[in-house]
Design an enzyme around this catalytic site. Structure first.
Site: not given
Ligand code: SF4
Length: 278
Positions: A41, A95, A125, A189, A217
């Site tokens: 994003h 990820c 997601e 995360c 984002s």
């Molecule tokens: S924020 Fe965390 S979950 Fe999202 S892509 Fe980055 S490392 Fe991966």
């Protein structure tokens, strides 16, 4: 005027990995490379990738052949199946933390729990994660008032990875009052949490915060929201060109931060421009 940049601001591990894979692939292959939706994003990075031959598509019907990169957000399993049937070469840059959330959703669903995802229902997601619970997962967020449909159920809870841990605790607390049985996977995360914590720390030491990153984002917008909630004057910008000299009148110190999808070169440009303006 003093300028401070938040440590850990900018690309997280998962985004860095996806971007590197995309550039690498674009260089190696003579064929078209696609991403399902924009890779991240951040409009400026998406444009740079486009110049290198990596094109976002919203619909697989538009692709006949080539390579499909799955972005760090992951996708609904239906998309993977469709891509395979078309004979596309798939590079999965989901990820690992998102993959863990997908796996947990699948396990909870198989174990018979009503899967509940705490997050934003329309976020790609979350849309992908729902697919791993055979589209049976419910999505709620901190504003969801009506939770009675979960009363007496066996609930399996996971979080959108970028969710703030405090929000996750608050929502799971409410679910605890409804559930007959509850199983919780903390799938938030660390990267987001670390960036949020460091940003909040910085709000204590500066007069003004500049948050850099895509307006689309979620995690960048959340950083701006958190700073404002701390009572700090905050501007959310995508590029240095949006900075205005009047913002810095009478300001002695400014903090600069960026979301996990914000490249460091844009953060550096912002810092340079603030120096020029002040
Ligand atoms: S924020 Fe965390 S979950 Fe999202 S892509 Fe980055 S490392 Fe991966």
């Amino acid at each position: 005027m003093k300028i401070f940049v938040v440590k850990n601001a900018g690309f997280c591990f998962g985004v860095k990995r996806a971007i590197n894979l995309a550039f690498e692939k674009a260089k190696k292959t003579g064929k078209r490379v696609y991403t399902f939706g924009p890779l991240i994003h951040n409009p400026q990075v998406v444009e740079e990738l486009r110049r290198e031959g990596v094109h976002p598509v919203q619909n697989l019907k538009k692709i006949k052949s080539g390579t499909l990169i799955i972005r760090s957000h992951g996708v609904h399993p239906r998309i993977l199946l469709e891509a395979k049937k078309k004979g596309l070469k798939i590079i999965d840059a989901t990820c690992p933390f998102v993959r863990r959330a997908q796996r947990n959703a699948r396990v909870l669903h198989k174990e018979g729990y009503q899967v509940v995802v705490v997050g934003e229902a329309h976020h790609p997601e979350v849309q992908g994660i729902i697919g791993y619970a055979d589209d049976q997962a419910k999505v709620i967020n901190s504003n969801t008032r009506e939770l009675d449909f979960l009363r007496g159920k066996r609930i399996g809870v996971i979080a959108q990875t970028t969710l703030n841990l405090d929000t996750f605790k608050q929502v799971t607390g409410k679910l605890l009052e409804k559930a007959r049985e509850i199983k919780i996977f903390n799938t938030t995360c660390n990267a987001t949490a670390i960036a949020q914590k460091a940003t909040l720390e910085m709000t204590k030491d500066v007069d003004l915060m500049i948050v850099v990153g895509g307006k689309n984002s979620a995690n960048t917008s959340r950083l701006a929201k958190l700073c404002r909630e701390k009572g700090k004057t905050t501007y959310h910008i995508e590029t240095a060109s949006e900075l205005k000299s009047k913002w810095f009148k009478g300001i002695r110190s400014v903090g600069v931060t960026g979301g996990t999808s914000t490249p460091n070169w844009i953060i550096n440009q912002v810092v340079e421009k603030i120096r020029d303006l002040t």
